[in-house]
Design a protein around this motif. Structure first.
Motif, PDB file in Angstrom:
ATOM      1  N   LEU A  70       0.813  -1.208   0.000  1.00 16.68           N
ATOM      2  CA  LEU A  70       0.000   0.000   0.000  1.00 16.68           C
ATOM      3  C   LEU A  70       0.852   1.266   0.000  1.00 16.68           C
ATOM      4  O   LEU A  70       1.659   1.479   0.922  1.00 16.68           O
ATOM      5  N   GLU A  71       0.660   2.094  -1.018  1.00 18.19           N
ATOM      6  CA  GLU A  71       1.320   3.395  -1.048  1.00 18.19           C
ATOM      7  C   GLU A  71       0.911   4.254   0.133  1.00 18.19           C
ATOM      8  O   GLU A  71       1.706   5.022   0.671  1.00 18.19           O
ATOM      9  N   MET A  72      -0.325   4.132   0.581  1.00 17.91           N
ATOM     10  CA  MET A  72      -0.904   5.091   1.515  1.00 17.91           C
ATOM     11  C   MET A  72      -0.365   4.997   2.939  1.00 17.91           C
ATOM     12  O   MET A  72      -0.525   5.920   3.729  1.00 17.91           O
ATOM     13  N   PHE A  73       0.266   3.873   3.290  1.00 21.51           N
ATOM     14  CA  PHE A  73       0.773   3.693   4.647  1.00 21.51           C
ATOM     15  C   PHE A  73       2.295   3.701   4.669  1.00 21.51           C
ATOM     16  O   PHE A  73       2.951   3.304   3.704  1.00 21.51           O
ATOM     17  N   THR A  74       2.848   4.127   5.805  1.00 24.17           N
ATOM     18  CA  THR A  74       4.294   4.102   6.012  1.00 24.17           C
ATOM     19  C   THR A  74       4.621   3.076   7.090  1.00 24.17           C
ATOM     20  O   THR A  74       3.757   2.714   7.900  1.00 24.17           O
ATOM     21  N   PRO A  75       5.864   2.576   7.119  1.00 25.11           N
ATOM     22  CA  PRO A  75       6.234   1.531   8.080  1.00 25.11           C
ATOM     23  C   PRO A  75       5.962   1.879   9.535  1.00 25.11           C
ATOM     24  O   PRO A  75       5.867   0.980  10.381  1.00 25.11           O
ATOM     25  N   GLU A  76       5.835   3.149   9.848  1.00 26.55           N
ATOM     26  CA  GLU A  76       5.493   3.544  11.219  1.00 26.55           C
ATOM     27  C   GLU A  76       4.189   2.899  11.679  1.00 26.55           C
ATOM     28  O   GLU A  76       3.997   2.671  12.877  1.00 26.55           O
ATOM     29  N   PHE A 115     -11.772  -7.229   2.622  1.00 27.97           N
ATOM     30  CA  PHE A 115     -11.438  -8.487   1.956  1.00 27.97           C
ATOM     31  C   PHE A 115     -10.099  -9.007   2.476  1.00 27.97           C
ATOM     32  O   PHE A 115      -9.943 -10.208   2.736  1.00 27.97           O
ATOM     33  N   ALA A 116      -9.141  -8.109   2.641  1.00 25.37           N
ATOM     34  CA  ALA A 116      -7.839  -8.527   3.171  1.00 25.37           C
ATOM     35  C   ALA A 116      -7.981  -9.077   4.584  1.00 25.37           C
ATOM     36  O   ALA A 116      -7.436 -10.142   4.904  1.00 25.37           O
ATOM     37  N   ARG A 117      -8.718  -8.379   5.422  1.00 24.51           N
ATOM     38  CA  ARG A 117      -8.883  -8.849   6.803  1.00 24.51           C
ATOM     39  C   ARG A 117      -9.609 -10.193   6.864  1.00 24.51           C
ATOM     40  O   ARG A 117      -9.168 -11.112   7.556  1.00 24.51           O
ATOM     41  N   ASP A 118     -10.699 -10.305   6.118  1.00 19.28           N
ATOM     42  CA  ASP A 118     -11.511 -11.516   6.194  1.00 19.28           C
ATOM     43  C   ASP A 118     -10.796 -12.730   5.637  1.00 19.28           C
ATOM     44  O   ASP A 118     -11.139 -13.872   5.961  1.00 19.28           O
ATOM     45  N   ASN A 119      -9.793 -12.498   4.794  1.00 23.40           N
ATOM     46  CA  ASN A 119      -9.052 -13.606   4.177  1.00 23.40           C
ATOM     47  C   ASN A 119      -7.596 -13.677   4.641  1.00 23.40           C
ATOM     48  O   ASN A 119      -6.803 -14.421   4.074  1.00 23.40           O
ATOM     49  N   HIS A 120      -7.282 -12.909   5.692  1.00 22.19           N
ATOM     50  CA  HIS A 120      -5.955 -12.953   6.321  1.00 22.19           C
ATOM     51  C   HIS A 120      -4.828 -12.696   5.309  1.00 22.19           C
ATOM     52  O   HIS A 120      -3.812 -13.373   5.304  1.00 22.19           O
ATOM     53  N   ILE A 121      -5.049 -11.695   4.458  1.00 17.21           N
ATOM     54  CA  ILE A 121      -4.051 -11.305   3.462  1.00 17.21           C
ATOM     55  C   ILE A 121      -3.210 -10.170   4.047  1.00 17.21           C
ATOM     56  O   ILE A 121      -3.748  -9.109   4.381  1.00 17.21           O
ATOM     57  N   PRO A 122      -1.907 -10.353   4.190  1.00 17.46           N
ATOM     58  CA  PRO A 122      -1.076  -9.302   4.790  1.00 17.46           C
ATOM     59  C   PRO A 122      -1.133  -7.996   4.010  1.00 17.46           C
ATOM     60  O   PRO A 122      -1.208  -7.990   2.774  1.00 17.46           O
ATOM     61  N   LEU A 123      -1.100  -6.891   4.735  1.00 17.72           N
ATOM     62  CA  LEU A 123      -0.997  -5.552   4.168  1.00 17.72           C
ATOM     63  C   LEU A 123       0.390  -5.012   4.491  1.00 17.72           C
ATOM     64  O   LEU A 123       0.848  -5.109   5.630  1.00 17.72           O
ATOM     65  N   ILE A 124       1.058  -4.440   3.483  1.00 16.23           N
ATOM     66  CA  ILE A 124       2.434  -3.967   3.656  1.00 16.23           C
ATOM     67  C   ILE A 124       2.471  -2.451   3.490  1.00 16.23           C
ATOM     68  O   ILE A 124       2.059  -1.915   2.455  1.00 16.23           O
ATOM     69  N   ALA A 125       2.975  -1.777   4.498  1.00 16.01           N
ATOM     70  CA  ALA A 125       3.178  -0.327   4.416  1.00 16.01           C
ATOM     71  C   ALA A 125       4.423  -0.054   3.578  1.00 16.01           C
ATOM     72  O   ALA A 125       5.508  -0.528   3.893  1.00 16.01           O
ATOM     73  N   LEU A 126       4.284   0.720   2.509  1.00 13.23           N
ATOM     74  CA  LEU A 126       5.376   0.880   1.550  1.00 13.23           C
ATOM     75  C   LEU A 126       6.030   2.255   1.530  1.00 13.23           C
ATOM     76  O   LEU A 126       7.183   2.385   1.117  1.00 13.23           O
ATOM     77  N   ASN A 127       5.336   3.286   1.941  1.00  6.34           N
ATOM     78  CA  ASN A 127       5.791   4.644   1.624  1.00  6.34           C
ATOM     79  C   ASN A 127       6.793   5.190   2.639  1.00  6.34           C
ATOM     80  O   ASN A 127       6.964   4.654   3.732  1.00  6.34           O
ATOM     81  N   ILE A 128       7.428   6.277   2.251  1.00  6.64           N
ATOM     82  CA  ILE A 128       8.363   7.008   3.104  1.00  6.64           C
ATOM     83  C   ILE A 128       7.557   7.884   4.071  1.00  6.64           C
ATOM     84  O   ILE A 128       6.557   8.496   3.672  1.00  6.64           O
ATOM     85  N   PRO A 129       7.942   7.962   5.334  1.00 11.38           N
ATOM     86  CA  PRO A 129       7.207   8.803   6.290  1.00 11.38           C
ATOM     87  C   PRO A 129       7.018  10.239   5.800  1.00 11.38           C
ATOM     88  O   PRO A 129       7.911  10.825   5.169  1.00 11.38           O
ATOM     89  N   LYS A 130       5.861  10.799   6.112  1.00 13.90           N
ATOM     90  CA  LYS A 130       5.533  12.146   5.642  1.00 13.90           C
ATOM     91  C   LYS A 130       6.544  13.183   6.114  1.00 13.90           C
ATOM     92  O   LYS A 130       6.880  14.130   5.384  1.00 13.90           O
ATOM     93  N   ALA A 131       7.022  13.035   7.346  1.00 12.76           N
ATOM     94  CA  ALA A 131       7.970  14.019   7.878  1.00 12.76           C
ATOM     95  C   ALA A 131       9.261  14.042   7.064  1.00 12.76           C
ATOM     96  O   ALA A 131       9.874  15.102   6.879  1.00 12.76           O
ATOM     97  N   LYS A 211       3.097 -13.542  -3.563  1.00 14.47           N
ATOM     98  CA  LYS A 211       3.027 -12.555  -4.639  1.00 14.47           C
ATOM     99  C   LYS A 211       2.572 -11.238  -4.016  1.00 14.47           C
ATOM    100  O   LYS A 211       1.624 -11.214  -3.241  1.00 14.47           O
ATOM    101  N   VAL A 212       3.244 -10.161  -4.348  1.00 16.35           N
ATOM    102  CA  VAL A 212       2.884  -8.863  -3.786  1.00 16.35           C
ATOM    103  C   VAL A 212       2.102  -8.075  -4.823  1.00 16.35           C
ATOM    104  O   VAL A 212       2.604  -7.819  -5.928  1.00 16.35           O
ATOM    105  N   VAL A 213       0.878  -7.719  -4.477  1.00 16.89           N
ATOM    106  CA  VAL A 213       0.047  -6.876  -5.333  1.00 16.89           C
ATOM    107  C   VAL A 213       0.165  -5.450  -4.803  1.00 16.89           C
ATOM    108  O   VAL A 213      -0.242  -5.169  -3.666  1.00 16.89           O
ATOM    109  N   VAL A 214       0.742  -4.575  -5.580  1.00 15.53           N
ATOM    110  CA  VAL A 214       1.012  -3.208  -5.135  1.00 15.53           C
ATOM    111  C   VAL A 214      -0.069  -2.267  -5.655  1.00 15.53           C
ATOM    112  O   VAL A 214      -0.326  -2.196  -6.871  1.00 15.53           O
ATOM    113  N   LEU A 215      -0.692  -1.537  -4.747  1.00 18.51           N
ATOM    114  CA  LEU A 215      -1.702  -0.543  -5.096  1.00 18.51           C
ATOM    115  C   LEU A 215      -1.091   0.839  -4.888  1.00 18.51           C
ATOM    116  O   LEU A 215      -0.755   1.217  -3.757  1.00 18.51           O
ATOM    117  N   ALA A 216      -0.920   1.564  -5.964  1.00 19.26           N
ATOM    118  CA  ALA A 216      -0.228   2.854  -5.884  1.00 19.26           C
ATOM    119  C   ALA A 216      -0.699   3.760  -7.013  1.00 19.26           C
ATOM    120  O   ALA A 216      -1.264   3.296  -8.014  1.00 19.26           O
TER     121      ALA A 216
END
Length: 264
Positions: A70-76, A115-131, A211-216
């Motif tokens: 996910l582009e929208m989240f950062t590793p924080e 859908f991700a939660r109900d099927n236990h599909i991991p979500l990956i934070a991809l982006n650089i922190p806003k700061a 397989k990593v499906v990237v939404l960006a």
């Protein structure tokens, strides 16, 4: 035989190489062999998010082990994404975390998250922190600490990426934005692209079978954005699906930008 999920109002696609129409099942069949599948979006376009979910559902129905980048989240906030998938957060609390990271409406992405939660599909934070991004825009890349920069970073943007950033600068600051500002916006874009590539590669090192499906956004998902940078970190194969836009349409797009276009 496992039949892939098909939306009753399924999107139509076209192959960039042969310019031929393709349906969801054909697209999934031709991208499923890749380590990473990029699906670009215009952030506020609900149809793009429906297509993303259709592809994810189809891969899941075919029993592939997948994760969603996910582009929208950062590793924080990676732990918060893990908590959501594990059912430790209710919708209201997760919406607050989402809104802290992303300004676009929750409803645009709600079905994807459930859908991700109900099927236990991991979500990956991809982006650089806003700061960190804000620091680059305000002061330039020289202001960053080594710990804030992905390894093997390339600060050079493909010319089409640089042209896009010049367009953004003009939209914000008029037809003659300061050269220093344009340069910093280009550095910020390069930092985001490299950061996402690095975070994808790190995940794949620990989850080789996934397989990593990237939404960006389209300008990250295009081949000369994040995908081209993966090779600096690992030997990963990828396919790219982009929405048809004036910049990437059936007449002017080439396989240097994408493998498929979302036509509707």
């Amino acid at each position: 035989m496992i039949v892939p999920y098909l939306n009753a109002q399924a999107a139509q696609f076209a192959g960039v190489n042969d310019k031929k129409a393709a349906d969801l099942a054909e697209v999934v069949k031709n991208v499923e062999g890749s380590d990473v599948i990029f699906i670009g979006e215009t952030h506020d376009n609900i149809q793009h998010h429906k297509v993303q979910l259709d592809i994810i559902r189809s891969l899941h129905a075919k029993k592939f082990t997948i994760a969603i980048g996910l582009e929208m989240f950062t590793p924080e906030d990676q732990q918060k994404l893990d908590d959501w998938i594990e059912g430790k957060l209710d919708e209201e609390r997760f919406k607050q975390i989402y809104s802290r990271n992303w300004s676009y409406g929750w409803q645009l992405y709600r079905d994807l998250f459930f859908f991700a939660r109900d099927n236990h599909i991991p979500l990956i934070a991809l982006n650089i922190p806003k700061a960190v991004i804000s620091k680059v825009v305000a002061q330039g890349s020289s202001a960053l600490q080594e710990s804030e920069i992905p390894p093997k970073i390339s600060w050079s943007l493909n010319e089409s990426q640089a042209a896009y950033m010049r367009t953004i600068a003009k939209q914000v600051f008029g037809n003659t934005p300061p050269d220093k500002l344009v340069a910093r916006l280009c550095e910020a874009q390069a930092l985001r692209n490299n950061g996402m590539a690095w975070n994808i590669a790190k995940y794949k090192k620990n989850h080789e079978a996934d397989k990593v499906v990237v939404l960006a956004g389209t300008w990250h998902a295009v081949k000369n954005g994040v995908p081209a940078l993966l090779s600096a970190y690992d030997k990963l194969t990828y396919k790219v699906i982009l929405p048809e836009l004036p910049e990437f349409n059936l007449e002017n797009a080439t396989v240097k930008e994408a493998d498929y276009l979302i036509m509707r």
